[in-house]
Design an enzyme around this catalytic site. Structure first.
Site, short mmCIF file in Angstrom:
data_model
loop_
_atom_site.label_atom_id
_atom_site.label_comp_id
_atom_site.label_asym_id
_atom_site.label_seq_id
_atom_site.Cartn_x
_atom_site.Cartn_y
_atom_site.Cartn_z
N GLU A 73 -10.70 2.65 -11.48
CA GLU A 73 -8.96 2.74 -10.82
C GLU A 73 -9.13 3.42 -12.52
OE1 GLU A 73 -8.75 3.07 -8.25
OE2 GLU A 73 -8.49 1.23 -7.22
N HIS A 92 -2.89 -4.28 -12.02
CA HIS A 92 -3.86 -3.70 -10.85
C HIS A 92 -4.42 -4.99 -10.76
CE1 HIS A 92 -4.66 -2.30 -7.32
NE2 HIS A 92 -5.94 -2.13 -7.58
N HIS A 94 -5.38 -7.11 -6.49
CA HIS A 94 -5.03 -7.64 -4.90
C HIS A 94 -4.37 -8.56 -4.48
CE1 HIS A 94 -8.86 -4.41 -5.30
NE2 HIS A 94 -7.30 -3.82 -5.47
N TYR A 119 15.88 -11.95 -11.28
CA TYR A 119 14.15 -11.73 -12.24
C TYR A 119 13.47 -10.71 -11.46
CZ TYR A 119 15.57 -15.76 -14.47
OH TYR A 119 16.25 -16.84 -14.90
N HIS A 159 -3.30 -1.28 -0.60
CA HIS A 159 -4.44 -1.35 -1.68
C HIS A 159 -3.45 -2.85 -2.57
CE1 HIS A 159 -6.51 0.95 -4.68
NE2 HIS A 159 -7.12 -0.85 -4.87
#
Length: 211
Positions: A73, A92, A94, A119, A159
């Site tokens: 990625e 990144h 999931h 926040y 994703h």
């Protein structure tokens, strides 16, 4: 901060994210911008079991110079680094709730995370949704570049989330805030929610200056 300290911090935060169930298996990746290049988690590595000495070392132009092969990625990370000179780290994952939001057809593509708490405004900002591309495809790069100047985070369609920060710790904290807010959004999805008004958001942006 020394490179060895940064390597150790990547291992520490990767383990923390994994052990708290914020990413599973070999999913997710982390990078940090150094003065003369980048450190990244290797491809197909589990964030819970990283080895500081095997992290991928890239030079300032993105060439792999040592360690295991970097995450596939790369395009996600470099798109943010190229457009946000203040970005020192990219995370990144999931994570469950943010990824769930990325799969919903009716979320606002310009801002998938409504201002439900101060926040999320302070630490994450507005979160656009990036159109789907195959994981690892370089096609994601121009899509992220088109929003990265004005946004520190995004959801990639079907994703998951990607977040930048001025330090690795800041990026991790922002990712955690995004995930918790996504959870709140889904829990209150069919309820009459009171969002922060424009004046409150402007005050937070002026005070905390996320960008």
């Amino acid at each position: 901060m020394s490179e060895q300290r940064i390597r150790n911090d990547i291992v520490k935060w990767g383990r923390s994210l994994f052990e708290r169930g914020l990413t599973a298996g070999s999913s997710g990746n982390i990078s940090v911008r150094l003065d003369d290049g980048f450190l990244m988690t290797p491809t197909n590595s589990c964030l819970g079991f990283l080895d500081a000495e095997r992290l991928s070392r890239l030079d300032a132009t993105g060439n792999h110079v040592s360690g295991d092969a970097p995450t596939k990625e790369l395009s996600l990370h470099f798109a943010f680094y190229d457009q946000r000179p203040q970005a020192r780290a990219v995370v990144h994952l999931h994570s469950t709730y943010a990824t769930a939001l990325s799969c919903l057809a009716d979320v606002d593509p310009a801002d998938a995370i409504p201002p439900i708490t101060p926040y999320v405004v302070m630490r994450v900002g507005r979160v656009p949704v990036i159109s789907y591309t195959r994981p690892g495809s370089a096609d994601i790069r121009p899509l992220i570049e088109s929003i990265a100047v004005d946004h520190a985070a995004a959801l990639m369609q079907n994703h998951g989330p990607i977040v930048t920060g001025t330090s690795l710790e800041a990026a991790v904290f922002a990712m955690e805030e995004l995930e918790e807010t996504a959870k709140l959004v889904l829990l209150t999805r069919w309820m009459p929610v009171r969002l922060l008004n424009t004046e409150a958001i402007a005050d937070l942006n002026q005070t905390f200056k996320l960008k």
